[in-house]
Write an enzyme that holds these catalytic residues in place. Structure first.
Site, PDB file in Angstrom:
ATOM      1  N   ASP A 159       0.845  -1.206   0.000  1.00  0.00           N
ATOM      2  CA  ASP A 159       0.000   0.000   0.000  1.00  0.00           C
ATOM      3  C   ASP A 159       0.879   1.254   0.000  1.00  0.00           C
ATOM      4  O   ASP A 159       0.603   2.223  -0.708  1.00  0.00           O
ATOM      5  CB  ASP A 159      -0.909  -0.015   1.235  1.00  0.00           C
ATOM      6  N   HIS A 187      -4.399  -3.424   6.520  1.00  0.00           N
ATOM      7  CA  HIS A 187      -4.236  -3.690   5.087  1.00  0.00           C
ATOM      8  C   HIS A 187      -5.607  -4.110   4.554  1.00  0.00           C
ATOM      9  O   HIS A 187      -5.903  -5.286   4.379  1.00  0.00           O
ATOM     10  CB  HIS A 187      -3.200  -4.789   4.836  1.00  0.00           C
TER      11      HIS A 187
HETATM   12  P1  NAI Z   1      -1.821 -18.466  -4.007  1.00  0.00           P
HETATM   13  O1  NAI Z   1      -3.182 -19.054  -3.791  1.00  0.00           O
HETATM   14  O2  NAI Z   1      -1.245 -18.427  -5.380  1.00  0.00           O
HETATM   15  O3  NAI Z   1      -0.760 -19.214  -3.074  1.00  0.00           O
HETATM   16  C1  NAI Z   1      -1.019 -19.526  -1.751  1.00  0.00           C
HETATM   17  C2  NAI Z   1      -0.264 -20.805  -1.441  1.00  0.00           C
HETATM   18  O4  NAI Z   1      -0.386 -21.033  -0.037  1.00  0.00           O
HETATM   19  C3  NAI Z   1      -0.805 -22.029  -2.159  1.00  0.00           C
HETATM   20  O5  NAI Z   1       0.249 -22.664  -2.868  1.00  0.00           O
HETATM   21  C4  NAI Z   1      -1.324 -22.915  -1.020  1.00  0.00           C
HETATM   22  O6  NAI Z   1      -1.122 -24.303  -1.280  1.00  0.00           O
HETATM   23  C5  NAI Z   1      -0.451 -22.436   0.134  1.00  0.00           C
HETATM   24  N1  NAI Z   1      -0.997 -22.706   1.472  1.00  0.00           N
HETATM   25  C6  NAI Z   1      -2.290 -22.709   1.877  1.00  0.00           C
HETATM   26  N2  NAI Z   1      -2.376 -23.062   3.165  1.00  0.00           N
HETATM   27  C7  NAI Z   1      -1.111 -23.259   3.590  1.00  0.00           C
HETATM   28  C8  NAI Z   1      -0.557 -23.667   4.826  1.00  0.00           C
HETATM   29  N3  NAI Z   1      -1.329 -23.929   5.876  1.00  0.00           N
HETATM   30  N4  NAI Z   1       0.791 -23.780   4.923  1.00  0.00           N
HETATM   31  C9  NAI Z   1       1.579 -23.522   3.864  1.00  0.00           C
HETATM   32  N5  NAI Z   1       1.112 -23.162   2.655  1.00  0.00           N
HETATM   33  C10 NAI Z   1      -0.219 -23.032   2.526  1.00  0.00           C
HETATM   34  O7  NAI Z   1      -1.891 -17.005  -3.355  1.00  0.00           O
HETATM   35  P2  NAI Z   1      -0.902 -15.770  -3.556  1.00  0.00           P
HETATM   36  O8  NAI Z   1      -1.339 -14.976  -4.720  1.00  0.00           O
HETATM   37  O9  NAI Z   1       0.502 -16.240  -3.480  1.00  0.00           O
HETATM   38  O10 NAI Z   1      -1.287 -14.911  -2.238  1.00  0.00           O
HETATM   39  C11 NAI Z   1      -0.996 -15.399  -0.945  1.00  0.00           C
HETATM   40  C12 NAI Z   1      -1.669 -14.532   0.108  1.00  0.00           C
HETATM   41  O11 NAI Z   1      -1.156 -13.213   0.086  1.00  0.00           O
HETATM   42  C13 NAI Z   1      -3.182 -14.404  -0.031  1.00  0.00           C
HETATM   43  O12 NAI Z   1      -3.764 -14.516   1.259  1.00  0.00           O
HETATM   44  C14 NAI Z   1      -3.360 -12.989  -0.546  1.00  0.00           C
HETATM   45  O13 NAI Z   1      -4.623 -12.463  -0.189  1.00  0.00           O
HETATM   46  C15 NAI Z   1      -2.243 -12.294   0.197  1.00  0.00           C
HETATM   47  N6  NAI Z   1      -1.827 -10.985  -0.333  1.00  0.00           N
HETATM   48  C16 NAI Z   1      -1.457 -10.028   0.581  1.00  0.00           C
HETATM   49  C17 NAI Z   1      -1.044  -8.782   0.167  1.00  0.00           C
HETATM   50  C18 NAI Z   1      -0.650  -7.735   1.185  1.00  0.00           C
HETATM   51  O14 NAI Z   1      -0.366  -6.599   0.745  1.00  0.00           O
HETATM   52  N7  NAI Z   1      -0.607  -7.996   2.485  1.00  0.00           N
HETATM   53  C19 NAI Z   1      -0.988  -8.438  -1.260  1.00  0.00           C
HETATM   54  C20 NAI Z   1      -1.342  -9.520  -2.144  1.00  0.00           C
HETATM   55  C21 NAI Z   1      -1.765 -10.747  -1.674  1.00  0.00           C
END
Ligand code: NAI
Length: 325
Positions: A159, A187
């Site tokens: 952000d 966030h």
């Molecule tokens: P994604 O769905 O591509 O990857 C998430 C991965 O986490 C998947 O490979 C899944 O198998 C794994 N996973 C699920 N539960 C797990 C566990 N208990 N232990 C280990 N791995 C586990 O999602 P992406 O795009 O990589 O985003 C990840 C997170 O980041 C989401 O929650 C998204 O909302 C968040 N995010 C946060 C932002 C911020 O500014 N704080 C910005 C963009 C995304």
């Protein structure tokens, strides 16, 4: 050559990690003289994909990458970790309310908090990226009492960077000319991007843009940027989120630039009237591996209302997960 440090990344086969792991291994997070051991944590169904990512990491022959651990066991994943980036989380599905997401993810972060507590170094520095990031960090912290207080943080750097980029674009300067940007709070769409102390090439930002643009265009644009990316890309921000996570950890470990500050969501100590204990984004400076909140900034009525609104949302989220705290 320094001894390698252990960096745990959860959700290591996901979209954000596909960028983050390579940036860490290249030295972007901890500097060009700091070797790393990557400890990649996933859930069992994603282990095949994770093995592919590990093959690609090996194929880069990164000089700083001394070893890679790929596991679905949190106790192995967090073993002796110096840094942990908690990216893995359940994504928000269609029709899911924020509260449903909170409940689903609260289980993941309470279990991982315990695993960090039992396995990581006591001064492990933790960044929660998985959403809802601030409250997930609160749950992690509650379950990891052995970890140094203050070392569990959440990411609002994306952000912060988005706000810098919008203001640089509006005023026609380079992003490096923008200093002292602040994101307050959660966030989420209630975050408050504040330019009241920001400078643009040394000049007060508020004298360069009109109030209507700031209030009606800039603030909502920064707040809604995540949704705009999903609309355009059909997937949520990944490379920019990874880049922001690298920035957060790099500045925390190596220090912020003189005359500037960054935004980090950290446990509130009551500064600026924010309830103590909430994971709230503040302006901070970092030095010697520690962060400190920038104090005594003037807060006008407009800012106060917005800072309180985002704190209230965090208090409500805290209430929703109180059984896990
Ligand atoms: P994604 O769905 O591509 O990857 C998430 C991965 O986490 C998947 O490979 C899944 O198998 C794994 N996973 C699920 N539960 C797990 C566990 N208990 N232990 C280990 N791995 C586990 O999602 P992406 O795009 O990589 O985003 C990840 C997170 O980041 C989401 O929650 C998204 O909302 C968040 N995010 C946060 C932002 C911020 O500014 N704080 C910005 C963009 C995304």
């Amino acid at each position: 050559m320094k001894a390698p440090v252990r960096v745990t990344v959860t959700g290591a086969a996901g979209n954000i990690s596909y960028s983050i792991l390579f940036r860490i291994a290249a030295g972007n997070m901890l500097g060009p003289d700091q070797p790393v051991i990557l400890q990649c944590l996933e859930i069992p169904p994603a282990m095949g994909a994770l093995n592919g990512v590990v093959m690609e990491l090996n194929d880069c022959a990164f000089p700083l990458l001394h070893d890679i651990v790929a596991t679905d066991d949190a106790n192995v994943g967090f073993k002796d970790a110096d840094f942990a980036l908690l990216v893995g989380a359940m994504p928000r599905k269609k029709g899911m309310l924020r509260k449903d997401l909170l409940t689903a993810n609260s289980k993941i972060f309470s279990a991982q908090g315990k695993a960090i507590n039992d396995n990581a170094k006591e001064d492990c520095r933790v960044l929660v990226v998985g959403n809802p990031a601030n409250t997930n960090a609160l749950i992690t912290m509650a379950n990891a009492p052995k970890i140094k207080h203050g070392n569990i943080t959440a990411m609002t750097r994306l952000d912060h960077n988005r706000a810098i980029s919008q203001l640089a674009d509006k005023t026609g300067v380079a992003s490096t000319d923008i200093k002292k940007m602040t994101i307050w709070g959660n966030h989420s769409a209630t975050q408050y991007p504040d330019i009241s102390q920001t400078t643009v090439d040394g000049k007060d930002a508020t004298t360069l843009v009109d109030t209507d643009w700031y209030r009606d265009d800039f603030i909502p644009k920064v707040q809604q940027r995540g949704a705009a990316i999903i609309e355009a890309r059909g997937a949520s921000s990944a490379a920019s989120a990874a880049s922001a996570a690298i920035d957060h950890m790099r500045d925390w470990a190596l220090g912020t630039a003189e005359g500037d500050w960054v935004s980090m969501a950290i446990p509130s100590d009551g500064s600026y009237g924010v309830p103590e204990g909430l994971i709230y984004s503040y302006p901070v400076t970092c030095s010697g591996g520690e962060y400190s909140i920038v104090q005594d900034l003037p807060i006008d009525e407009f800012s106060r209302e917005r800072m309180d609104a985002t704190a209230n949302e965090l208090s409500e989220e805290q209430d929703d997960v109180k059984d896990l705290l």
